[in-house]
Write a protein that holds these residues in place. Sequence first.
Motif, PDB file in Angstrom:
ATOM      1  N   MET A 167      -1.762  -0.670  28.700  1.00 51.82           N
ATOM      2  CA  MET A 167      -2.198  -0.172  27.465  1.00 51.82           C
ATOM      3  C   MET A 167      -3.771  -0.960  27.375  1.00 51.82           C
ATOM      4  SD  MET A 167      -1.385  -0.109  23.485  1.00 51.82           S
ATOM      5  CE  MET A 167      -1.062  -1.957  23.267  1.00 51.82           C
ATOM      6  N   LEU A 168      -4.665  -0.342  26.772  1.00 54.51           N
ATOM      7  CA  LEU A 168      -6.085  -0.827  26.461  1.00 54.51           C
ATOM      8  C   LEU A 168      -6.230  -1.158  24.794  1.00 54.51           C
ATOM      9  CD1 LEU A 168      -9.159   0.413  28.193  1.00 54.51           C
ATOM     10  CD2 LEU A 168      -8.984   0.136  25.818  1.00 54.51           C
ATOM     11  N   VAL A 169      -6.715  -2.370  24.741  1.00 46.92           N
ATOM     12  CA  VAL A 169      -7.249  -2.565  23.571  1.00 46.92           C
ATOM     13  C   VAL A 169      -8.617  -2.551  23.284  1.00 46.92           C
ATOM     14  CG1 VAL A 169      -5.171  -3.739  22.698  1.00 46.92           C
ATOM     15  CG2 VAL A 169      -6.955  -5.218  23.633  1.00 46.92           C
ATOM     16  N   ILE A 170      -9.176  -2.175  22.040  1.00 46.63           N
ATOM     17  CA  ILE A 170     -10.749  -2.055  21.752  1.00 46.63           C
ATOM     18  C   ILE A 170     -10.986  -2.636  20.510  1.00 46.63           C
ATOM     19  CG2 ILE A 170     -10.478   0.348  21.112  1.00 46.63           C
ATOM     20  CD1 ILE A 170     -13.354   0.782  22.144  1.00 46.63           C
ATOM     21  N   GLY A 171     -12.137  -3.595  20.608  1.00 50.76           N
ATOM     22  CA  GLY A 171     -12.642  -3.897  19.146  1.00 50.76           C
ATOM     23  C   GLY A 171     -14.205  -4.089  19.272  1.00 50.76           C
ATOM     24  N   SER A 172     -14.608  -4.243  17.924  1.00 47.80           N
ATOM     25  CA  SER A 172     -15.973  -4.548  17.884  1.00 47.80           C
ATOM     26  C   SER A 172     -16.326  -5.109  16.625  1.00 47.80           C
ATOM     27  CB  SER A 172     -16.841  -3.061  18.044  1.00 47.80           C
ATOM     28  OG  SER A 172     -16.525  -2.233  16.813  1.00 47.80           O
ATOM     29  N   ASP A 173     -17.599  -5.628  16.576  1.00 45.18           N
ATOM     30  CA  ASP A 173     -17.956  -6.043  15.270  1.00 45.18           C
ATOM     31  C   ASP A 173     -18.807  -4.842  14.633  1.00 45.18           C
ATOM     32  OD1 ASP A 173     -20.517  -5.985  16.398  1.00 45.18           O
ATOM     33  OD2 ASP A 173     -21.034  -8.303  16.031  1.00 45.18           O
ATOM     34  N   HIS A 174     -19.705  -5.125  13.745  1.00 43.02           N
ATOM     35  CA  HIS A 174     -20.430  -4.169  12.752  1.00 43.02           C
ATOM     36  C   HIS A 174     -21.465  -3.367  13.906  1.00 43.02           C
ATOM     37  CE1 HIS A 174     -22.169  -7.844  12.005  1.00 43.02           C
ATOM     38  NE2 HIS A 174     -23.462  -7.273  11.959  1.00 43.02           N
ATOM     39  N   GLY A 175     -22.019  -4.386  14.673  1.00 38.26           N
ATOM     40  CA  GLY A 175     -23.091  -3.775  15.690  1.00 38.26           C
ATOM     41  C   GLY A 175     -22.609  -3.183  16.804  1.00 38.26           C
ATOM     42  N   GLY A 176     -21.362  -3.051  17.021  1.00 34.88           N
ATOM     43  CA  GLY A 176     -21.021  -2.246  18.082  1.00 34.88           C
ATOM     44  C   GLY A 176     -19.875  -1.036  17.568  1.00 34.88           C
ATOM     45  N   TYR A 177     -19.871  -0.735  16.045  1.00 33.78           N
ATOM     46  CA  TYR A 177     -18.895   0.102  15.726  1.00 33.78           C
ATOM     47  C   TYR A 177     -19.285   1.628  16.084  1.00 33.78           C
ATOM     48  CZ  TYR A 177     -16.394   2.816  12.343  1.00 33.78           C
ATOM     49  OH  TYR A 177     -15.435   3.842  11.714  1.00 33.78           O
ATOM     50  N   GLU A 178     -20.458   1.817  16.001  1.00 39.73           N
ATOM     51  CA  GLU A 178     -20.808   3.392  16.494  1.00 39.73           C
ATOM     52  C   GLU A 178     -20.523   3.602  17.797  1.00 39.73           C
ATOM     53  OE1 GLU A 178     -24.735   6.635  16.400  1.00 39.73           O
ATOM     54  OE2 GLU A 178     -24.953   4.498  15.968  1.00 39.73           O
ATOM     55  N   LEU A 179     -20.615   2.560  18.800  1.00 37.86           N
ATOM     56  CA  LEU A 179     -20.467   2.917  20.287  1.00 37.86           C
ATOM     57  C   LEU A 179     -19.046   2.959  20.370  1.00 37.86           C
ATOM     58  CD1 LEU A 179     -21.291   3.329  23.161  1.00 37.86           C
ATOM     59  CD2 LEU A 179     -21.485   0.700  23.340  1.00 37.86           C
ATOM     60  N   LYS A 180     -18.294   1.912  19.519  1.00 34.27           N
ATOM     61  CA  LYS A 180     -16.776   2.012  19.569  1.00 34.27           C
ATOM     62  C   LYS A 180     -16.095   3.306  19.300  1.00 34.27           C
ATOM     63  CE  LYS A 180     -13.991   0.433  16.707  1.00 34.27           C
ATOM     64  NZ  LYS A 180     -13.107  -0.163  15.818  1.00 34.27           N
ATOM     65  N   THR A 181     -16.567   3.842  18.370  1.00 33.98           N
ATOM     66  CA  THR A 181     -16.082   5.141  17.787  1.00 33.98           C
ATOM     67  C   THR A 181     -16.264   6.238  18.842  1.00 33.98           C
ATOM     68  OG1 THR A 181     -16.571   4.509  15.524  1.00 33.98           O
ATOM     69  CG2 THR A 181     -16.404   7.033  16.031  1.00 33.98           C
ATOM     70  N   ALA A 182     -17.435   6.183  19.604  1.00 34.67           N
ATOM     71  CA  ALA A 182     -17.655   7.018  20.702  1.00 34.67           C
ATOM     72  C   ALA A 182     -16.875   6.991  21.830  1.00 34.67           C
ATOM     73  CB  ALA A 182     -19.281   7.080  21.103  1.00 34.67           C
ATOM     74  N   ILE A 183     -16.472   5.721  22.050  1.00 34.77           N
ATOM     75  CA  ILE A 183     -15.486   5.281  23.141  1.00 34.77           C
ATOM     76  C   ILE A 183     -14.209   5.836  22.821  1.00 34.77           C
ATOM     77  CG2 ILE A 183     -14.787   3.365  24.337  1.00 34.77           C
ATOM     78  CD1 ILE A 183     -17.424   2.238  24.372  1.00 34.77           C
ATOM     79  N   ILE A 184     -13.898   5.570  21.764  1.00 35.42           N
ATOM     80  CA  ILE A 184     -12.517   6.159  21.361  1.00 35.42           C
ATOM     81  C   ILE A 184     -12.170   7.383  21.450  1.00 35.42           C
ATOM     82  CG2 ILE A 184     -11.042   6.394  19.099  1.00 35.42           C
ATOM     83  CD1 ILE A 184     -11.809   3.585  18.211  1.00 35.42           C
ATOM     84  N   GLU A 185     -13.062   8.243  21.188  1.00 31.81           N
ATOM     85  CA  GLU A 185     -13.031   9.733  21.328  1.00 31.81           C
ATOM     86  C   GLU A 185     -13.046   9.943  22.952  1.00 31.81           C
ATOM     87  OE1 GLU A 185     -12.641  12.099  19.176  1.00 31.81           O
ATOM     88  OE2 GLU A 185     -12.605  10.485  17.819  1.00 31.81           O
ATOM     89  N   LEU A 186     -13.752   9.271  23.779  1.00 29.94           N
ATOM     90  CA  LEU A 186     -13.615   9.264  25.105  1.00 29.94           C
ATOM     91  C   LEU A 186     -12.350   8.983  25.853  1.00 29.94           C
ATOM     92  CD1 LEU A 186     -14.891   9.683  27.966  1.00 29.94           C
ATOM     93  CD2 LEU A 186     -15.418   7.098  28.076  1.00 29.94           C
ATOM     94  N   LEU A 187     -11.742   7.879  25.244  1.00 28.34           N
ATOM     95  CA  LEU A 187     -10.135   7.560  25.712  1.00 28.34           C
ATOM     96  C   LEU A 187      -9.308   8.579  25.061  1.00 28.34           C
ATOM     97  CD1 LEU A 187     -10.501   3.594  24.327  1.00 28.34           C
ATOM     98  CD2 LEU A 187     -10.786   4.735  27.020  1.00 28.34           C
ATOM     99  N   LYS A 188      -9.479   9.257  24.094  1.00 25.10           N
ATOM    100  CA  LYS A 188      -8.582  10.261  23.699  1.00 25.10           C
ATOM    101  C   LYS A 188      -8.693  11.351  24.549  1.00 25.10           C
ATOM    102  CE  LYS A 188      -8.478   9.079  18.741  1.00 25.10           C
ATOM    103  NZ  LYS A 188      -8.912   9.411  17.398  1.00 25.10           N
ATOM    104  N   GLU A 189      -9.901  11.766  24.921  1.00 26.08           N
ATOM    105  CA  GLU A 189     -10.168  12.906  25.672  1.00 26.08           C
ATOM    106  C   GLU A 189      -9.459  12.570  27.200  1.00 26.08           C
ATOM    107  OE1 GLU A 189     -14.268  13.431  26.235  1.00 26.08           O
ATOM    108  OE2 GLU A 189     -14.540  13.988  23.793  1.00 26.08           O
ATOM    109  N   ARG A 190      -9.602  11.489  27.684  1.00 24.84           N
ATOM    110  CA  ARG A 190      -9.008  11.129  28.885  1.00 24.84           C
ATOM    111  C   ARG A 190      -7.380  10.851  28.874  1.00 24.84           C
ATOM    112  NH1 ARG A 190     -13.077   8.471  32.959  1.00 24.84           N
ATOM    113  NH2 ARG A 190     -10.905   7.825  33.687  1.00 24.84           N
ATOM    114  N   GLY A 191      -6.886  10.735  27.618  1.00 26.85           N
ATOM    115  CA  GLY A 191      -5.569  10.400  27.572  1.00 26.85           C
ATOM    116  C   GLY A 191      -4.968   9.127  27.866  1.00 26.85           C
TER     117      GLY A 191
END
Length: 149
Positions: free
Chosen positions: A1-25
């Motif tokens: 399993m992978l875990v992901i985290g960010s602060d406020h400065g990385g929140y927007e990129l984290k949100t985009a990466i989460i969508e990518l992770l979902k797409e990739r299963g």
Amino acid sequence: MLVIGSDHGGYELKTAIIELLKERGVEFADLGTDGGDSVDYPDFAEKVAGAVSTGEADLGILICGTGIGMSISANKFAGVRAALVHDEFTAQMAREHNNANILVMGGRVLSLEQGKKFVEIWLDTQFEGGRHQNRLDKITAIEKRVNSI
């Protein structure tokens, strides 16, 4: 399993990466933050790096404004090899030569497309082993010596 985290400065990129992770299963857990309000990056580095260090997670992704603070914080944990990447080559080498188990990026220095591309490269690259494993073994030995002082 992978875990992901960010602060406020990385929140927007984290949100985009989460969508990518979902797409990739990819199985993942989002350890925060949950918005753009100012937070302290070490808190989220501790959550992600702690999970990787204890074996609760195999891999992690951390994002702050530059990635510098997250990488410094994450690398305090035993067994963590957090690599701050800034281009496709460093994303590949982080895994191929250093077997980085946490990918770190700067949300304020990368575009969303760059960040997603770096994640794909890192996830798709295999550790080469061989002479690189010998070097990782030396890092582990240093870590053990330093932590026993």
